[in-house]
Design a protein around this motif. Structure first.
Motif, short mmCIF file in Angstrom:
data_model
loop_
_atom_site.label_atom_id
_atom_site.label_comp_id
_atom_site.label_asym_id
_atom_site.label_seq_id
_atom_site.Cartn_x
_atom_site.Cartn_y
_atom_site.Cartn_z
N ASN A 2 -5.84 9.14 -1.16
CA ASN A 2 -5.24 8.82 -2.44
C ASN A 2 -3.75 9.10 -2.45
OD1 ASN A 2 -5.29 7.86 -5.03
ND2 ASN A 2 -5.71 9.87 -5.93
N ASN A 3 -3.26 9.89 -1.52
CA ASN A 3 -1.85 10.25 -1.47
C ASN A 3 -1.02 9.23 -0.71
OD1 ASN A 3 -2.55 12.53 -2.84
ND2 ASN A 3 -2.63 13.84 -1.02
N ASN A 4 -1.59 8.11 -0.30
CA ASN A 4 -0.85 7.11 0.47
C ASN A 4 0.38 6.62 -0.25
OD1 ASN A 4 -2.52 7.26 2.61
ND2 ASN A 4 -3.71 5.43 2.12
N GLN A 5 0.28 6.42 -1.54
CA GLN A 5 1.43 5.92 -2.29
C GLN A 5 2.54 6.96 -2.34
OE1 GLN A 5 0.01 4.58 -6.04
NE2 GLN A 5 -0.87 2.70 -5.21
N GLN A 6 2.18 8.23 -2.33
CA GLN A 6 3.18 9.28 -2.38
C GLN A 6 3.85 9.49 -1.03
OE1 GLN A 6 0.97 12.61 -3.79
NE2 GLN A 6 0.74 11.80 -5.87
N ASN A 7 3.19 9.14 0.07
CA ASN A 7 3.73 9.36 1.41
C ASN A 7 4.57 8.19 1.92
OD1 ASN A 7 2.49 11.83 1.54
ND2 ASN A 7 0.65 11.03 2.52
N LEU A 8 4.64 7.10 1.20
CA LEU A 8 5.41 5.95 1.64
C LEU A 8 6.89 6.26 1.64
CD1 LEU A 8 3.62 3.01 -0.18
CD2 LEU A 8 3.45 3.64 2.21
N GLN A 9 7.60 5.73 2.63
CA GLN A 9 9.04 5.90 2.72
C GLN A 9 9.71 5.02 1.66
OE1 GLN A 9 10.62 8.02 4.65
NE2 GLN A 9 8.76 8.74 5.65
N PRO A 10 10.81 5.46 1.12
CA PRO A 10 11.51 4.60 0.16
C PRO A 10 12.06 3.35 0.86
CG PRO A 10 12.81 6.55 0.65
CD PRO A 10 11.47 6.73 1.32
N ILE A 11 12.04 2.26 0.15
CA ILE A 11 12.53 1.00 0.70
C ILE A 11 14.05 1.02 0.69
CG2 ILE A 11 12.61 -1.48 0.36
CD1 ILE A 11 9.85 -1.25 -0.91
N ASP A 12 14.63 0.67 1.85
CA ASP A 12 16.09 0.63 1.98
C ASP A 12 16.58 -0.73 1.51
OD1 ASP A 12 18.68 1.17 2.60
OD2 ASP A 12 18.40 1.22 4.76
N ASN A 13 17.23 -0.77 0.37
CA ASN A 13 17.68 -2.03 -0.22
C ASN A 13 19.11 -2.39 0.15
OD1 ASN A 13 15.25 -2.53 -1.51
ND2 ASN A 13 15.83 -1.32 -3.30
N ARG A 14 19.68 -1.67 1.12
CA ARG A 14 21.05 -1.97 1.52
C ARG A 14 21.09 -3.27 2.31
NH1 ARG A 14 22.84 2.77 5.02
NH2 ARG A 14 20.77 2.41 5.82
N SER A 15 22.20 -3.96 2.19
CA SER A 15 22.37 -5.21 2.94
C SER A 15 22.66 -4.88 4.40
CB SER A 15 23.50 -6.03 2.35
OG SER A 15 24.73 -5.37 2.56
N ARG A 16 22.58 -5.89 5.26
CA ARG A 16 22.90 -5.68 6.69
C ARG A 16 24.35 -5.23 6.85
NH1 ARG A 16 18.58 -7.40 9.58
NH2 ARG A 16 17.45 -9.22 8.84
N CYS A 17 25.22 -5.80 6.05
CA CYS A 17 26.64 -5.40 6.13
C CYS A 17 26.80 -3.92 5.82
CB CYS A 17 27.48 -6.23 5.16
SG CYS A 17 27.53 -7.98 5.55
N GLN A 18 26.12 -3.45 4.79
CA GLN A 18 26.24 -2.05 4.41
C GLN A 18 25.61 -1.15 5.47
OE1 GLN A 18 28.07 -1.06 1.81
NE2 GLN A 18 27.82 0.97 2.67
N LYS A 19 24.51 -1.58 6.08
CA LYS A 19 23.89 -0.79 7.13
C LYS A 19 24.82 -0.65 8.33
CE LYS A 19 19.12 -1.90 5.96
NZ LYS A 19 17.90 -2.60 6.36
N ILE A 20 25.53 -1.72 8.67
CA ILE A 20 26.48 -1.66 9.79
C ILE A 20 27.66 -0.76 9.43
CG2 ILE A 20 28.17 -3.03 11.07
CD1 ILE A 20 26.08 -5.25 11.14
N LYS A 21 28.14 -0.85 8.20
CA LYS A 21 29.26 0.00 7.78
C LYS A 21 28.89 1.47 7.81
CE LYS A 21 31.48 -3.37 4.77
NZ LYS A 21 31.81 -3.73 3.39
N ASP A 22 27.62 1.79 7.56
CA ASP A 22 27.19 3.18 7.51
C ASP A 22 26.90 3.79 8.88
OD1 ASP A 22 27.45 3.03 4.79
OD2 ASP A 22 25.30 2.77 4.40
N LEU A 23 26.82 2.96 9.93
CA LEU A 23 26.58 3.49 11.27
C LEU A 23 27.82 4.21 11.78
CD1 LEU A 23 24.73 0.55 13.04
CD2 LEU A 23 23.76 2.75 12.40
N ASP A 24 27.60 5.24 12.60
CA ASP A 24 28.76 5.92 13.17
C ASP A 24 29.34 5.06 14.29
OD1 ASP A 24 27.58 7.95 15.81
OD2 ASP A 24 26.35 6.58 14.64
N THR A 25 30.59 5.28 14.62
CA THR A 25 31.33 4.45 15.56
C THR A 25 30.71 4.45 16.95
OG1 THR A 25 33.32 4.99 14.33
CG2 THR A 25 33.63 4.02 16.49
#
Length: 191
Positions: free
Chosen positions: A20-43
């Motif tokens: 019953n705890n499956n819904q509580q254990n799910l990871q949050p969905i990352d709604n960032r765009s691909r551009c934002q994900k690339i910007k957030d990566l370290d060099t």
């Protein structure tokens, strides 16, 4: 008013009460765009992704060049295809050696192929190789240039990936260089 149990504690007859705890254990969905994900990566991670993509692409280019030259014996001798295959293999080797960062060749590569150290120059060089790959038809003509088309398409995709990452990541300047930020460490005397 009738009592209604909270939704998280109610279990239907078809559910497993221990899962019953499956819904509580799910990871949050990352709604960032691909551009934002690339910007957030370290060099360092971004540069390693670019290097890995360029090394894989260079191996593909070298293979296309060697296959183009090797298949010339099965048909009539076509000097144009032979030179295109040789150029493709040489440019692929040049990109591969550059990305391997061999220390003893670093000075010569920087002096003779300095444009590869600019990310814009490197992207334009990859586009140039991609256009040459489209000329790799093979000697027999029965492949109808499929190897050159596939290799050229992969190389164009790699050039687009390089360009996209360079212009989206904040560590790169618009001219294609890298912004280097050094943190000075404070040294405290011991004693």
């Amino acid at each position: 008013m009738a009592y209604q149990p909270p939704p998280s504690q109610s279990v239907s007859a078809f559910e497993d009460p221990q899962n019953n705890n499956n819904q509580q254990n799910l990871q949050p969905i990352d709604n960032r765009s691909r551009c934002q994900k690339i910007k957030d990566l370290d060099t360092k991670t971004v540069i390693s992704y670019l290097r890995y993509a360029n090394l894989c692409n260079a191996m593909c280019i070298i293979t296309a060049g060697i296959v183009t030259v090797a298949t010339l014996g099965s048909g009539s001798l076509n000097l144009t295809s032979m030179f295109i295959g040789l150029y493709i293999a040489i440019f692929g080797c040049m990109l591969f050696c550059f990305e391997c960062r061999l220390a003893r060749m670093e000075v010569d590569v920087r002096r003779n192929f300095g444009f590869l150290y600019s990310y814009t120059g490197r992207t334009l060089f990859i586009v140039f190789i991609a256009t040459i790959c489209f000329g790799a038809t093979g000697g027999s003509g029965d492949s109808n240039g499929m190897l050159g088309i596939v290799c050229g398409t992969i190389t164009f995709i790699n050039a687009f990936f390089n360009c996209f990452v360079i212009y989206q990541h904040p560590a790169f300047t618009r001219e294609g260089g890298i912004i280097v930020v050094r943190i000075q460490e404070r040294c405290t005397p011991v004693g």
